[in-house]
Design an enzyme around this catalytic site. Structure first.
Site: not given
Ligand code: 4NP
Length: 154
Positions: A8, A11, A13-15, A123
């Site tokens: 994702c 790395n 939240c989702r993955s 997300d």
């Molecule tokens: P992820 O979510 O891709 O599911 O881990 C996010 C985590 C951090 C950010 C965006 C999405 N960020 O903008 O820092």
């Protein structure tokens, strides 16, 4: 060994949620000596950080630990190491192809394309709804495990 990588943007939240859920499903089916799971980010933003507290707390509700997990960035050589490389959304897939230097590969696909939803995993970093993401990721991981069992004759 069959190797699975979830990808994702951050790395955190989702993955990592997919990694932890998938490992839990694999352990319940006693397939942990056959399938290895990891996760990675397309960005460098959170390298070395543990999963987001929302992901950690949601998984905790289902007795799934995130102990020891930390964000890492996808590397070009990951393409040779993994049998299944699963993006959470369409942007991840696009970035994966670029970063891996590939143009088309059956081992790269979007998680919910294995389900009837056929959409991006929302997300929760932006939606705040970790339950919705958990439900969809669980459904996707169950479909993925069935696909692996079918394709690898487990
Ligand atoms: P992820 O979510 O891709 O599911 O881990 C996010 C985590 C951090 C950010 C965006 C999405 N960020 O903008 O820092």
């Amino acid at each position: 060994m069959i190797r699975v990588l979830f990808v994702c943007l951050g790395n955190i939240c989702r993955s990592p949620m997919a990694e932890a859920i998938m490992r839990d499903l694999i352990e319940k089916e006693h397939l942990h000596d056959k399938i290895l799971v990891d996760s990675a980010a397309t960005s460098s933003w959170h390298i070395g950080e543990p999963p987001h507290s929302g992901t950690k707390d949601k998984l905790w509700e289902y007795s799934i630990s995130t102990e020891g997990m930390q964000s890492r960035q996808l590397q070009k050589h990951d393409f040779e190491q993994y049998d299944y490389m699963i993006g959470m959304d369409e942007n991840n897939i696009r970035n994966m192809y670029t970063m891996l230097g590939q143009s088309n590969s059956p081992k790269i696909f979007r998680l919910l394309d294995l389900t009837d939803h056929r959409k991006d995993v929302p997300d929760p970093y932006y939606t705040g709804d970790f339950q919705e993401t958990y439900n969809l990721v669980l459904e996707g991981c169950q479909a993925l495990l069935e696909k692996i069992k079918r394709e690898k004759k487990l």
